[in-house]
Write a protein that holds these residues in place. Structure first.
Motif, short mmCIF file in Angstrom:
data_model
loop_
_atom_site.label_atom_id
_atom_site.label_comp_id
_atom_site.label_asym_id
_atom_site.label_seq_id
_atom_site.Cartn_x
_atom_site.Cartn_y
_atom_site.Cartn_z
N VAL A 101 0.94 -1.23 0.07
CA VAL A 101 0.06 -0.24 -0.11
C VAL A 101 0.87 1.25 -0.01
N THR A 102 1.98 1.29 0.89
CA THR A 102 2.79 2.28 0.86
C THR A 102 3.51 2.62 -0.29
N ALA A 103 3.92 1.52 -0.82
CA ALA A 103 4.52 1.54 -2.55
C ALA A 103 3.42 1.92 -3.55
N GLY A 104 2.42 2.01 -3.16
CA GLY A 104 1.41 2.54 -4.15
C GLY A 104 0.85 1.25 -5.19
N LYS A 105 0.91 -0.03 -4.73
CA LYS A 105 0.94 -0.98 -5.60
C LYS A 105 -0.66 -1.65 -5.49
N VAL A 106 -0.99 -1.56 -4.20
CA VAL A 106 -2.27 -2.25 -3.83
C VAL A 106 -2.84 -1.20 -2.94
N GLN A 107 -4.36 -1.85 -2.70
CA GLN A 107 -5.18 -1.02 -1.68
C GLN A 107 -5.64 -2.29 -0.71
N ILE A 108 -5.81 -1.95 0.31
CA ILE A 108 -6.66 -2.87 1.32
C ILE A 108 -7.82 -2.27 1.59
N THR A 109 -8.86 -3.43 1.49
CA THR A 109 -10.06 -3.06 1.56
C THR A 109 -10.88 -3.94 2.72
N GLN A 110 -11.86 -3.25 3.28
CA GLN A 110 -13.03 -3.86 3.88
C GLN A 110 -14.46 -3.52 3.61
N SER A 111 -15.35 -4.63 3.49
CA SER A 111 -16.51 -4.57 2.98
C SER A 111 -16.48 -3.68 1.72
N GLY A 112 -15.44 -4.13 0.66
CA GLY A 112 -15.25 -3.48 -0.47
C GLY A 112 -14.83 -1.98 -0.76
N HIS A 113 -14.57 -1.33 0.37
CA HIS A 113 -14.16 -0.07 0.42
C HIS A 113 -12.49 0.14 0.98
N PRO A 114 -11.64 0.70 0.35
CA PRO A 114 -10.21 1.04 0.58
C PRO A 114 -10.33 1.76 2.24
N VAL A 115 -9.33 1.08 2.83
CA VAL A 115 -9.19 1.54 4.14
C VAL A 115 -7.87 1.69 4.50
N GLU A 116 -7.52 2.80 5.45
CA GLU A 116 -6.10 3.08 5.68
C GLU A 116 -5.62 1.71 6.74
N PRO A 117 -4.45 1.26 5.99
CA PRO A 117 -3.94 0.17 6.63
C PRO A 117 -3.81 -0.12 8.28
N THR A 118 -3.40 1.19 8.71
CA THR A 118 -2.95 1.31 10.09
C THR A 118 -4.42 1.15 10.87
N LYS A 119 -5.50 1.40 10.28
CA LYS A 119 -6.72 1.45 11.03
C LYS A 119 -7.58 0.15 10.83
N THR A 120 -7.03 -0.82 10.42
CA THR A 120 -7.98 -1.93 10.09
C THR A 120 -8.20 -2.96 11.34
N HIS A 121 -9.20 -3.54 11.36
CA HIS A 121 -9.64 -4.46 12.46
C HIS A 121 -10.42 -5.63 11.71
N GLY A 122 -10.11 -6.74 12.08
CA GLY A 122 -10.96 -7.74 11.40
C GLY A 122 -10.31 -8.06 9.96
N PRO A 123 -11.21 -8.73 9.32
CA PRO A 123 -11.14 -9.48 7.95
C PRO A 123 -10.43 -8.31 6.78
N ILE A 124 -9.55 -8.37 6.13
CA ILE A 124 -9.23 -7.66 5.05
C ILE A 124 -8.98 -8.22 3.75
N ARG A 125 -9.11 -7.69 2.58
CA ARG A 125 -8.98 -8.02 1.26
C ARG A 125 -7.99 -7.10 0.62
N ILE A 126 -7.30 -7.67 -0.36
CA ILE A 126 -6.14 -6.90 -1.05
C ILE A 126 -6.54 -6.79 -2.66
N ARG A 127 -6.62 -5.62 -3.17
CA ARG A 127 -6.72 -5.51 -4.48
C ARG A 127 -5.57 -4.42 -4.99
N ARG A 128 -5.62 -4.45 -6.43
CA ARG A 128 -4.68 -3.68 -7.01
C ARG A 128 -5.07 -2.00 -6.91
N ALA A 129 -3.93 -1.53 -6.66
CA ALA A 129 -4.20 0.17 -6.62
C ALA A 129 -4.85 0.73 -7.82
N ARG A 130 -5.98 1.59 -7.50
CA ARG A 130 -6.89 2.13 -8.65
C ARG A 130 -6.47 3.60 -8.46
#
Length: 91
Positions: free
Chosen positions: A62-91
């Motif tokens: 995420v920091t390198a700008g290559k992917v996004q971390i999402t929860q419930s289909g929405h990008p989230v700040e990686p340091t503020k995630t709690h629970g299950p996450i998904r990873i997708r390509r950066a948009r």
């Protein structure tokens, strides 16, 4: 595990994340467990020990700008995630 072993494992996890995303459609997501399973070399549940390293690898990507971390289909700040996450390509 030595520091060098940990660095190599985390680099392998980063590559696994990117490889898995490349093999899927442009909007597809993966779970950190997909990368952990891809890197783990055993037949048992030992991949579970790689879950937090896989999450760290995703945060670095995420920091390198290559992917996004999402929860419930929405990008989230990686340091503020709690629970299950998904990873997708950066948009």
């Amino acid at each position: 595990m030595t520091d060098e072993d940990e660095r190599q494992t985390e680099q392998r996890l980063e590559r696994a994340i990117m490889d898995l995303l490349e093999r899927r459609g442009p909007t597809a997501t993966i779970c950190p467990s997909d990368a952990a399973r891809a890197v783990y070399e055993g037949d048992d549940d030992g991949w579970r020990a790689l879950m937090e390293p896989a999450r760290r690898a995703a945060r670095r990507l995420v920091t390198a700008g290559k992917v996004q971390i999402t929860q419930s289909g929405h990008p989230v700040e990686p340091t503020k995630t709690h629970g299950p996450i998904r990873i997708r390509r950066a948009r």
